[in-house]
Scaffold this active site. Structure first.
Site, PDB file in Angstrom:
ATOM      1  N   ASP A  10       0.869  -1.177   0.000  1.00  0.00           N
ATOM      2  CA  ASP A  10       0.000   0.000   0.000  1.00  0.00           C
ATOM      3  C   ASP A  10       0.917   1.242   0.000  1.00  0.00           C
ATOM      4  O   ASP A  10       2.125   1.126   0.267  1.00  0.00           O
ATOM      5  CB  ASP A  10      -0.874  -0.035   1.264  1.00  0.00           C
ATOM      6  N   ASP A  12      -0.376   5.079   0.922  1.00  0.00           N
ATOM      7  CA  ASP A  12      -0.721   6.081   1.949  1.00  0.00           C
ATOM      8  C   ASP A  12      -0.759   5.446   3.330  1.00  0.00           C
ATOM      9  O   ASP A  12      -1.498   4.491   3.566  1.00  0.00           O
ATOM     10  CB  ASP A  12      -2.069   6.726   1.623  1.00  0.00           C
ATOM     11  N   ARG A  57     -14.557  10.491  -0.910  1.00  0.00           N
ATOM     12  CA  ARG A  57     -14.519  11.162   0.393  1.00  0.00           C
ATOM     13  C   ARG A  57     -15.234  12.518   0.319  1.00  0.00           C
ATOM     14  O   ARG A  57     -15.963  12.896   1.229  1.00  0.00           O
ATOM     15  CB  ARG A  57     -13.043  11.330   0.793  1.00  0.00           C
TER      16      ARG A  57
HETATM   17  C1  XBP Z   1      -5.606   5.960   0.610  1.00  0.00           C
HETATM   18  C2  XBP Z   1      -6.748   6.830   0.355  1.00  0.00           C
HETATM   19  C3  XBP Z   1      -6.647   7.875  -0.657  1.00  0.00           C
HETATM   20  C4  XBP Z   1      -5.954   9.131  -0.306  1.00  0.00           C
HETATM   21  C5  XBP Z   1      -6.254  10.193  -1.341  1.00  0.00           C
HETATM   22  O1  XBP Z   1      -6.080   4.688   1.026  1.00  0.00           O
HETATM   23  O2  XBP Z   1      -7.790   6.667   0.915  1.00  0.00           O
HETATM   24  O3  XBP Z   1      -7.936   8.240  -0.973  1.00  0.00           O
HETATM   25  O4  XBP Z   1      -6.417   9.554   0.957  1.00  0.00           O
HETATM   26  O5  XBP Z   1      -6.104   9.758  -2.619  1.00  0.00           O
HETATM   27  P1  XBP Z   1      -5.118   3.424   0.958  1.00  0.00           P
HETATM   28  P2  XBP Z   1      -6.895  10.465  -3.845  1.00  0.00           P
HETATM   29  O6  XBP Z   1      -3.837   3.780   1.647  1.00  0.00           O
HETATM   30  O7  XBP Z   1      -5.862   2.358   1.720  1.00  0.00           O
HETATM   31  O8  XBP Z   1      -4.915   3.047  -0.490  1.00  0.00           O
HETATM   32  O9  XBP Z   1      -7.374  11.792  -3.392  1.00  0.00           O
HETATM   33  O10 XBP Z   1      -5.891  10.553  -4.957  1.00  0.00           O
HETATM   34  O11 XBP Z   1      -8.057   9.561  -4.203  1.00  0.00           O
HETATM   35 MG    MG Z   2      -3.056   3.021   3.489  1.00  0.00          MG
END
Ligand code: XBP
Ligand code: MG
Length: 254
Positions: A10, A12, A57
């Protein structure tokens, strides 16, 4: 017995703590630029994170607060997409400017795994440009050579906790789930990986996810760790003998 052939990461929260001081301010900058008085504080954003994906979101926030976006032709989804495109622009500027450090142990684990012939991929909800912005200038600037597949963003319509992004990454790699380990930081990410059939998931908790339920994970630690920072096993409260390395991943996978 299945062999460990690949690690799927992953982004983020896992490669870097991007949410609180990266994505969140980028959303707020986009709102201000659009003349909206919306402000996602640290706690509000923590609540909203249970909805993965930036456009999703924004939609949730609007629905929960009875908000609308002005749109020229009444196409609210297009207005959300435009607002989100501005957010991506701000996030890219923020991460390529001052940058966001990768979490401890990320670089060394990735390099050790690559040297050991383990295949590497990314499965993330975030927009592809954000992955590039995060990695292009730092210690993994050769990331396009390191990760054979980067599965990101809207490439699949159903985002985490749906399994689709992991399924997509494994299809691209031509690999079976039992030969993979996933590294995640959140409960939607864990659910996505498990549901895709990957039996072994390592969770490194992050700023926003410390208190989440990680039933089904093979191991939950506070970080991958390095020579100075040993990871703490959340179940036992005790430190591991070393930073998370390929040997530990192989034994988890067994
Ligand atoms: C990450 C997210 C993403 C980021 C923003 O989740 O939820 O939405 O917050 O990305 P994970 P975008 O780590 O579980 O993949 O604004 O580009 O959608
Ligand atoms: Mg994550």
């Amino acid at each position: 017995m299945a062999i460990l052939e690949a690690i799927i990461f992953d982004v983020d929260g896992t490669l870097a703590d991007t949410e609180r001081d990266g994505h969140r301010p980028a959303f707020n900058q986009a709102f201000a630029e659009a003349g909206l008085d919306w402000e996602w504080t640290v706690p509000v954003y923590g609540e909203l994170l249970s909805t993965t994906g930036g456009k999703e979101r924004i939609r949730r926030y609007m629905d929960e607060n009875g908000l609308t976006l002005p749109s020229a032709d009444g196409d609210e989804q297009a207005a959300i997409a435009a607002l989100h495109a501005a957010k991506t622009r701000h996030y890219v500027a923020l991460t390529t400017g001052k940058g966001i450090d990768l979490r401890p142990g990320v670089v060394s684990l990735i390099r050790e795994a690559k040297a050991a012939g383990i295949r590497l991929a990314i499965a993330t909800t975030t927009t592809p440009a954000n992955v590039d912005a995060l990695l292009q200038n730092g210690p993994l600037s050769d990331y396009k050579d390191l990760f054979e597949v980067i599965a990101a963003g809207d490439i699949v319509p159903a985002k985490k906790p749906a399994p689709d992004i992991y399924v997509h990454a494994m299809e691209q790699m031509g690999i079976k789930p039992e030969n993979c380990i996933a590294v995640e930081d959140s409960s939607p990410g864990l659910a996505s990986a498990l549901e895709s059939g990957i039996p072994t998931v390592l969770v490194t908790t992050s700023v926003y996810t410390e208190g989440q339920n990680f039933d089904g994970a093979a191991l939950v630690v506070d970080q991958l760790g390095d020579e100075d920072l040993r990871p703490i096993n959340r179940e036992t409260g005790k430190p591991l003998e070393s930073a998370v390395n390929v040997e530990i991943l192989r034994s988890l996978h067994q």
